[in-house]
Scaffold this motif. Structure first.
Motif, PDB file in Angstrom:
ATOM      1  N   ILE A  24       0.835  -1.200   0.000  1.00 27.03           N
ATOM      2  CA  ILE A  24       0.000   0.000   0.000  1.00 27.03           C
ATOM      3  C   ILE A  24       0.872   1.253   0.000  1.00 27.03           C
ATOM      4  CG2 ILE A  24      -1.631   1.327   1.417  1.00 27.03           C
ATOM      5  CD1 ILE A  24      -2.914  -1.457   2.101  1.00 27.03           C
ATOM      6  N   PHE A  25       1.925   1.247   0.801  1.00 30.07           N
ATOM      7  CA  PHE A  25       2.852   2.383   0.828  1.00 30.07           C
ATOM      8  C   PHE A  25       3.465   2.595  -0.561  1.00 30.07           C
ATOM      9  CE2 PHE A  25       6.960   4.402   1.321  1.00 30.07           C
ATOM     10  CZ  PHE A  25       6.704   5.413   2.228  1.00 30.07           C
ATOM     11  N   ARG A  26       3.929   1.507  -1.177  1.00 28.59           N
ATOM     12  CA  ARG A  26       4.549   1.604  -2.501  1.00 28.59           C
ATOM     13  C   ARG A  26       3.578   2.164  -3.541  1.00 28.59           C
ATOM     14  NH1 ARG A  26       4.061  -1.504  -6.664  1.00 28.59           N
ATOM     15  NH2 ARG A  26       3.159  -3.234  -5.502  1.00 28.59           N
ATOM     16  N   LEU A  27       2.365   1.622  -3.555  1.00 30.39           N
ATOM     17  CA  LEU A  27       1.382   2.076  -4.539  1.00 30.39           C
ATOM     18  C   LEU A  27       1.051   3.554  -4.358  1.00 30.39           C
ATOM     19  CD1 LEU A  27      -1.029  -0.986  -4.538  1.00 30.39           C
ATOM     20  CD2 LEU A  27       0.510  -0.301  -6.381  1.00 30.39           C
ATOM     21  N   ASN A  28       0.891   3.975  -3.120  1.00 31.08           N
ATOM     22  CA  ASN A  28       0.500   5.356  -2.853  1.00 31.08           C
ATOM     23  C   ASN A  28       1.677   6.323  -2.944  1.00 31.08           C
ATOM     24  OD1 ASN A  28       0.119   7.454  -0.250  1.00 31.08           O
ATOM     25  ND2 ASN A  28      -1.571   7.398  -1.717  1.00 31.08           N
ATOM     26  N   ARG A  29       2.734   6.051  -2.227  1.00 35.44           N
ATOM     27  CA  ARG A  29       3.834   7.016  -2.103  1.00 35.44           C
ATOM     28  C   ARG A  29       4.847   6.953  -3.226  1.00 35.44           C
ATOM     29  NH1 ARG A  29       3.099  10.794   2.055  1.00 35.44           N
ATOM     30  NH2 ARG A  29       1.171  10.044   2.983  1.00 35.44           N
ATOM     31  N   ILE A  30       5.033   5.791  -3.817  1.00 34.77           N
ATOM     32  CA  ILE A  30       6.049   5.663  -4.857  1.00 34.77           C
ATOM     33  C   ILE A  30       5.420   5.716  -6.248  1.00 34.77           C
ATOM     34  CG2 ILE A  30       7.859   4.168  -5.809  1.00 34.77           C
ATOM     35  CD1 ILE A  30       8.318   3.260  -2.857  1.00 34.77           C
ATOM     36  N   GLU A  31       4.320   4.981  -6.428  1.00 37.65           N
ATOM     37  CA  GLU A  31       3.676   4.955  -7.743  1.00 37.65           C
ATOM     38  C   GLU A  31       2.651   6.068  -7.914  1.00 37.65           C
ATOM     39  OE1 GLU A  31       2.480   1.086  -9.066  1.00 37.65           O
ATOM     40  OE2 GLU A  31       4.280   0.154  -8.209  1.00 37.65           O
ATOM     41  N   GLY A  32       2.306   6.759  -6.828  1.00 38.74           N
ATOM     42  CA  GLY A  32       1.447   7.933  -6.925  1.00 38.74           C
ATOM     43  C   GLY A  32      -0.044   7.671  -7.013  1.00 38.74           C
ATOM     44  N   MET A  33      -0.475   6.472  -6.670  1.00 38.73           N
ATOM     45  CA  MET A  33      -1.911   6.188  -6.710  1.00 38.73           C
ATOM     46  C   MET A  33      -2.605   6.871  -5.529  1.00 38.73           C
ATOM     47  SD  MET A  33      -1.790   2.116  -7.710  1.00 38.73           S
ATOM     48  CE  MET A  33      -3.548   1.887  -7.883  1.00 38.73           C
ATOM     49  N   THR A  34      -3.844   7.294  -5.748  1.00 39.77           N
ATOM     50  CA  THR A  34      -4.629   7.882  -4.663  1.00 39.77           C
ATOM     51  C   THR A  34      -5.105   6.775  -3.724  1.00 39.77           C
ATOM     52  OG1 THR A  34      -6.748   7.656  -5.792  1.00 39.77           O
ATOM     53  CG2 THR A  34      -5.481   9.697  -6.221  1.00 39.77           C
ATOM     54  N   HIS A  35      -5.616   7.174  -2.564  1.00 38.84           N
ATOM     55  CA  HIS A  35      -6.161   6.195  -1.619  1.00 38.84           C
ATOM     56  C   HIS A  35      -7.259   5.369  -2.290  1.00 38.84           C
ATOM     57  CE1 HIS A  35      -4.881   8.500   2.264  1.00 38.84           C
ATOM     58  NE2 HIS A  35      -3.892   8.317   1.430  1.00 38.84           N
ATOM     59  N   ALA A  36      -8.135   6.052  -3.010  1.00 37.69           N
ATOM     60  CA  ALA A  36      -9.250   5.362  -3.669  1.00 37.69           C
ATOM     61  C   ALA A  36      -8.751   4.394  -4.740  1.00 37.69           C
ATOM     62  CB  ALA A  36     -10.210   6.384  -4.276  1.00 37.69           C
ATOM     63  N   GLU A  37      -7.731   4.795  -5.495  1.00 39.39           N
ATOM     64  CA  GLU A  37      -7.179   3.917  -6.526  1.00 39.39           C
ATOM     65  C   GLU A  37      -6.532   2.679  -5.907  1.00 39.39           C
ATOM     66  OE1 GLU A  37      -6.029   7.169  -9.993  1.00 39.39           O
ATOM     67  OE2 GLU A  37      -4.615   6.795  -8.347  1.00 39.39           O
ATOM     68  N   VAL A  38      -5.806   2.879  -4.811  1.00 41.50           N
ATOM     69  CA  VAL A  38      -5.190   1.746  -4.121  1.00 41.50           C
ATOM     70  C   VAL A  38      -6.271   0.806  -3.610  1.00 41.50           C
ATOM     71  CG1 VAL A  38      -3.778   1.036  -2.151  1.00 41.50           C
ATOM     72  CG2 VAL A  38      -3.099   3.030  -3.491  1.00 41.50           C
ATOM     73  N   ALA A  39      -7.307   1.371  -3.017  1.00 43.92           N
ATOM     74  CA  ALA A  39      -8.398   0.563  -2.475  1.00 43.92           C
ATOM     75  C   ALA A  39      -9.051  -0.275  -3.575  1.00 43.92           C
ATOM     76  CB  ALA A  39      -9.428   1.463  -1.797  1.00 43.92           C
ATOM     77  N   ARG A  40      -9.332   0.346  -4.709  1.00 45.24           N
ATOM     78  CA  ARG A  40      -9.941  -0.385  -5.829  1.00 45.24           C
ATOM     79  C   ARG A  40      -8.989  -1.457  -6.355  1.00 45.24           C
ATOM     80  NH1 ARG A  40     -11.859   4.659  -7.247  1.00 45.24           N
ATOM     81  NH2 ARG A  40     -10.198   4.975  -8.760  1.00 45.24           N
ATOM     82  N   HIS A  41      -7.729  -1.102  -6.510  1.00 44.64           N
ATOM     83  CA  HIS A  41      -6.724  -2.028  -7.042  1.00 44.64           C
ATOM     84  C   HIS A  41      -6.583  -3.269  -6.163  1.00 44.64           C
ATOM     85  CE1 HIS A  41      -3.077  -3.243  -9.161  1.00 44.64           C
ATOM     86  NE2 HIS A  41      -2.472  -3.385  -7.987  1.00 44.64           N
ATOM     87  N   LEU A  42      -6.602  -3.078  -4.844  1.00 48.73           N
ATOM     88  CA  LEU A  42      -6.410  -4.191  -3.915  1.00 48.73           C
ATOM     89  C   LEU A  42      -7.724  -4.781  -3.401  1.00 48.73           C
ATOM     90  CD1 LEU A  42      -3.422  -2.767  -1.848  1.00 48.73           C
ATOM     91  CD2 LEU A  42      -3.355  -4.388  -3.746  1.00 48.73           C
ATOM     92  N   GLU A  43      -8.829  -4.178  -3.848  1.00 49.45           N
ATOM     93  CA  GLU A  43     -10.166  -4.617  -3.431  1.00 49.45           C
ATOM     94  C   GLU A  43     -10.317  -4.598  -1.906  1.00 49.45           C
ATOM     95  OE1 GLU A  43     -10.837  -8.350  -5.437  1.00 49.45           O
ATOM     96  OE2 GLU A  43     -11.031  -7.359  -7.375  1.00 49.45           O
ATOM     97  N   ILE A  44      -9.933  -3.460  -1.326  1.00 55.24           N
ATOM     98  CA  ILE A  44     -10.109  -3.227   0.109  1.00 55.24           C
ATOM     99  C   ILE A  44     -10.760  -1.864   0.282  1.00 55.24           C
ATOM    100  CG2 ILE A  44      -8.165  -4.693   0.781  1.00 55.24           C
ATOM    101  CD1 ILE A  44      -6.486  -2.156   1.138  1.00 55.24           C
ATOM    102  N   SER A  45     -11.153  -1.557   1.498  1.00 57.43           N
ATOM    103  CA  SER A  45     -11.809  -0.269   1.747  1.00 57.43           C
ATOM    104  C   SER A  45     -10.787   0.863   1.791  1.00 57.43           C
ATOM    105  CB  SER A  45     -12.578  -0.322   3.066  1.00 57.43           C
ATOM    106  OG  SER A  45     -11.672  -0.385   4.156  1.00 57.43           O
ATOM    107  N   ASP A  46     -11.287   2.061   1.534  1.00 59.32           N
ATOM    108  CA  ASP A  46     -10.457   3.254   1.611  1.00 59.32           C
ATOM    109  C   ASP A  46      -9.918   3.437   3.031  1.00 59.32           C
ATOM    110  OD1 ASP A  46      -9.530   5.680   0.094  1.00 59.32           O
ATOM    111  OD2 ASP A  46     -10.564   6.668   1.762  1.00 59.32           O
ATOM    112  N   SER A  47     -10.729   3.111   4.020  1.00 57.95           N
ATOM    113  CA  SER A  47     -10.274   3.262   5.409  1.00 57.95           C
ATOM    114  C   SER A  47      -9.138   2.284   5.718  1.00 57.95           C
ATOM    115  CB  SER A  47     -11.430   3.086   6.401  1.00 57.95           C
ATOM    116  OG  SER A  47     -11.943   1.781   6.346  1.00 57.95           O
TER     117      SER A  47
END
Length: 77
Positions: free
Chosen positions: A41-64
């Motif tokens: 999650i850290f890599r996707l958000n902080r390194i690859e620049g995905m938003t919280h919502a994009e990470v959540a959708r990508h990993l099929e988990i909640s935004d929280s």
């Protein structure tokens, strides 16, 4: 004087590069100690620049869940 200034500038640049490399290595070490999901999650958000919502959708988990993992990672590192 000009040659000395150039040498000082080059030395300062090398010191900055060395410090940046030390910081990258320390971050990498700290992240390696976190759970795999938190690392991902850290890599996707902080390194690859995905938003919280994009990470959540990508990993099929909640935004929280994304926010909790990121908080954990940031507090640790």
């Amino acid at each position: 004087h000009e040659a000395l200034a150039d040498i000082e500038d080059e030395l300062a640049g090398l010191e900055a590069q060395a410090m940046a490399e030390q910081q990258r290595m320390a971050l990498k070490q700290a992240l390696s100690e976190l759970p795999e999901r938190t690392q991902e999650i850290f890599r996707l958000n902080r390194i690859e620049g995905m938003t919280h919502a994009e990470v959540a959708r990508h990993l099929e988990i909640s935004d929280s869940s994304v926010q909790k993992h990121l908080s954990k990672a940031l507090a640790y590192v």
